[in-house]
Design a protein around this motif. Structure first.
Motif, mmCIF file in Angstrom:
data_model
loop_
_atom_site.group_PDB
_atom_site.id
_atom_site.type_symbol
_atom_site.label_atom_id
_atom_site.label_comp_id
_atom_site.label_asym_id
_atom_site.label_seq_id
_atom_site.Cartn_x
_atom_site.Cartn_y
_atom_site.Cartn_z
ATOM 1 N N HIS A 136 -30.064 27.569 -14.656
ATOM 2 C CA HIS A 136 -29.126 27.899 -15.722
ATOM 3 C C HIS A 136 -28.851 26.725 -16.652
ATOM 4 O O HIS A 136 -28.406 26.927 -17.775
ATOM 5 C CB HIS A 136 -27.818 28.408 -15.135
ATOM 6 N N ASN A 137 -29.101 25.508 -16.173
ATOM 7 C CA ASN A 137 -28.798 24.302 -16.942
ATOM 8 C C ASN A 137 -29.890 23.270 -16.746
ATOM 9 O O ASN A 137 -30.592 23.281 -15.737
ATOM 10 C CB ASN A 137 -27.470 23.695 -16.478
ATOM 11 N N CYS A 187 -31.037 18.920 -17.958
ATOM 12 C CA CYS A 187 -30.709 17.665 -18.634
ATOM 13 C C CYS A 187 -31.991 16.875 -18.814
ATOM 14 O O CYS A 187 -32.949 17.048 -18.070
ATOM 15 C CB CYS A 187 -29.678 16.861 -17.862
ATOM 16 N N ASP A 246 -23.988 20.158 -12.211
ATOM 17 C CA ASP A 246 -24.508 21.525 -12.076
ATOM 18 C C ASP A 246 -25.794 21.807 -12.846
ATOM 19 O O ASP A 246 -26.044 22.953 -13.194
ATOM 20 C CB ASP A 246 -23.447 22.550 -12.475
ATOM 21 N N GLN A 247 -26.592 20.811 -13.152
ATOM 22 C CA GLN A 247 -27.872 21.075 -13.786
ATOM 23 C C GLN A 247 -28.908 21.363 -12.719
ATOM 24 O O GLN A 247 -28.887 20.770 -11.648
ATOM 25 C CB GLN A 247 -28.313 19.909 -14.681
ATOM 26 N N TYR A 271 -33.772 24.686 -24.696
ATOM 27 C CA TYR A 271 -32.465 25.029 -25.246
ATOM 28 C C TYR A 271 -32.556 26.258 -26.160
ATOM 29 O O TYR A 271 -31.761 27.187 -26.053
ATOM 30 C CB TYR A 271 -31.878 23.841 -25.997
ATOM 31 N N LEU A 279 -31.728 28.070 -22.251
ATOM 32 C CA LEU A 279 -31.303 27.201 -21.138
ATOM 33 C C LEU A 279 -30.217 26.262 -21.641
ATOM 34 O O LEU A 279 -30.408 25.548 -22.629
ATOM 35 C CB LEU A 279 -32.500 26.418 -20.584
ATOM 36 N N SER A 280 -29.109 26.268 -20.984
ATOM 37 C CA SER A 280 -27.943 25.494 -21.407
ATOM 38 C C SER A 280 -28.047 24.035 -20.984
ATOM 39 O O SER A 280 -28.747 23.706 -20.030
ATOM 40 C CB SER A 280 -26.690 26.121 -20.788
ATOM 41 N N GLY A 281 -27.314 23.192 -21.684
ATOM 42 C CA GLY A 281 -27.171 21.800 -21.278
ATOM 43 C C GLY A 281 -25.951 21.611 -20.406
ATOM 44 O O GLY A 281 -25.641 20.513 -19.988
ATOM 45 N N GLY A 282 -25.247 22.700 -20.113
ATOM 46 C CA GLY A 282 -24.037 22.624 -19.291
ATOM 47 C C GLY A 282 -22.823 22.336 -20.154
ATOM 48 O O GLY A 282 -22.874 22.370 -21.375
ATOM 49 N N THR A 283 -21.738 22.021 -19.498
ATOM 50 C CA THR A 283 -20.487 21.728 -20.202
ATOM 51 C C THR A 283 -20.247 20.235 -20.184
ATOM 52 O O THR A 283 -20.685 19.518 -19.296
ATOM 53 C CB THR A 283 -19.307 22.449 -19.540
#
Length: 115
Positions: free
Chosen positions: A26-27, A29, A43-44, A106, A110-114
Motif C-alpha cells: 500500500h505504501n 519509499c 508502514d511502508q 505513485y 501507490l502511496s508514499g504514506g502519511t
C-alpha cells in the motif's frame, strides 16, 4: 497493488522471493540512506534504493517491508540474496532511475504514506 503489479510497472526482474509476489503493498519509499528509512519511514511495504549492501536487507526486515526494489540496474550479491530469502523478502531490480520508479508507482496509485 501487489508486488506482481510493481514488477510489471517497473519492468523489473525478480531476484528472489518469487513465491511472495502476490503480497499486497500500500505504501513505498525511496531512499539511499538507511538511517532516514529507520528514522522517518512508517508502514511502508516497499523500499526503492540504489544502495547495494546487507544493511538494506536488515533495514527492510526491521521495518517489516515485503519488497526491496534496486534501481538503476543494481544487483545484490549472493550474501544479500541469501539474507533476503531467510527473511522472506522479495528482491527486484529495475533499470529505472529512482525518481522515475517512484513517479511510476505513485502515479499508478501507490502511496508514499502519511507524514
Amino acid at each position: 497493488m501487489t508486488v506482481a503489479d510493481i514488477i510489471k510497472l517497473l519492468n523489473a526482474t525478480v531476484i528472489c522471493g518469487e513465491e511472495y509476489v502476490q503480497r499486497e503493498v500500500h505504501n513505498a519509499c525511496g531512499s539511499d540512506m538507511m538511517s532516514d528509512v529507520l528514522a522517518y519511514v512508517k508502514d511502508q511495504s516497499v523500499l526503492l534504493t540504489g544502495l547495494v549492501n546487507p544493511q538494506v536487507i536488515r533495514t527492510a526486515d526491521m521495518m517489516d517491508m515485503v519488497c526491496v526494489v534496486f534501481v538503476r540496474g543494481k544487483e545484490p550479491d549472493a550474501a544479500m540474496i541469501e539474507l533476503a530469502n531467510e527473511r522472506h523478502l522479495v528482491l527486484l531490480k529495475t533499470d529505472c532511475r529512482m525518481f522515475s520508479a517512484c513517479g511510476i508507482l505513485y502515479s499508478s496509485g501507490l502511496s508514499g504514506g502519511t507524514d
